[in-house]
Design an enzyme around this catalytic site. Sequence first.
Site, short mmCIF file in Angstrom:
data_model
loop_
_atom_site.label_atom_id
_atom_site.label_comp_id
_atom_site.label_asym_id
_atom_site.label_seq_id
_atom_site.Cartn_x
_atom_site.Cartn_y
_atom_site.Cartn_z
N ASP A 1 -0.41 5.13 0.98
CA ASP A 1 -0.54 6.12 2.04
C ASP A 1 -0.69 5.18 3.46
O ASP A 1 -1.27 4.15 3.51
CB ASP A 1 -1.76 6.53 1.70
N ASP B 1 1.01 -1.33 -0.05
CA ASP B 1 -0.01 -0.11 -0.10
C ASP B 1 1.02 1.27 0.02
O ASP B 1 2.17 1.04 0.23
CB ASP B 1 -0.82 -0.09 1.26
#
Length: 211
Positions: A24, A22
């Site tokens: 963020d 991922d």
Amino acid sequence: MSTVAEVVTRLTDRRPLLVASDYDGVLARLRDVPGEAVPEEWAPDLLRRLAGADGVTVVMVSGRGLDDLRTTSGLGAPIRFVGSHGAEFDDGLDAGVAAERDLLVGAVQPLVDAVPGARLEVKPAAVAVHVRTVADRPAAAALLERAAAAAGPHHTAKPGKDVLELAVTDADKGTAVLRLADSLGADGVLYLGDDRTDEDAFTALAPGSAP
């Protein structure tokens, strides 16, 4: 239960190896303004070194749109990108997705406009209601509930940290990671994530599911 260090050690010699993450909250700090979420200082060099290792493929898997992810991260090849929770690979989105998204914008935008501090982010295959900067926390929670109710049965709700994303596809990070692993013939997969939408990837890679 194995520690993270033990898992990483077991993956060290497995090839092909997929390292997916991922963006963020993992490679960049969470920001009130998504465009300001640049990578942490250590991240770009580490990712490039991993991607330069023989038999290792590094992929960012994000809820961000593909173009937004590339622009905000400032990174490019050999790192690969998957956007919109797996709805955007290199071949782009299916026809009609943007039109369906625009209808969703029309339904949710008035709700967001009525709550000071709330913000609607329009993505290629989804809209995201952000309430991180809403001072009235009960109003923030109520907005997320109203936004969820405004979505249709064919939309997919993806709750996160002070955000509710409403997607117009049923793509998820778990399906995306398995697709990547299959395309690479991966003998090992390492996934890094910090939010509820990453749980789809963790579930997909649970014992019995991983390559």
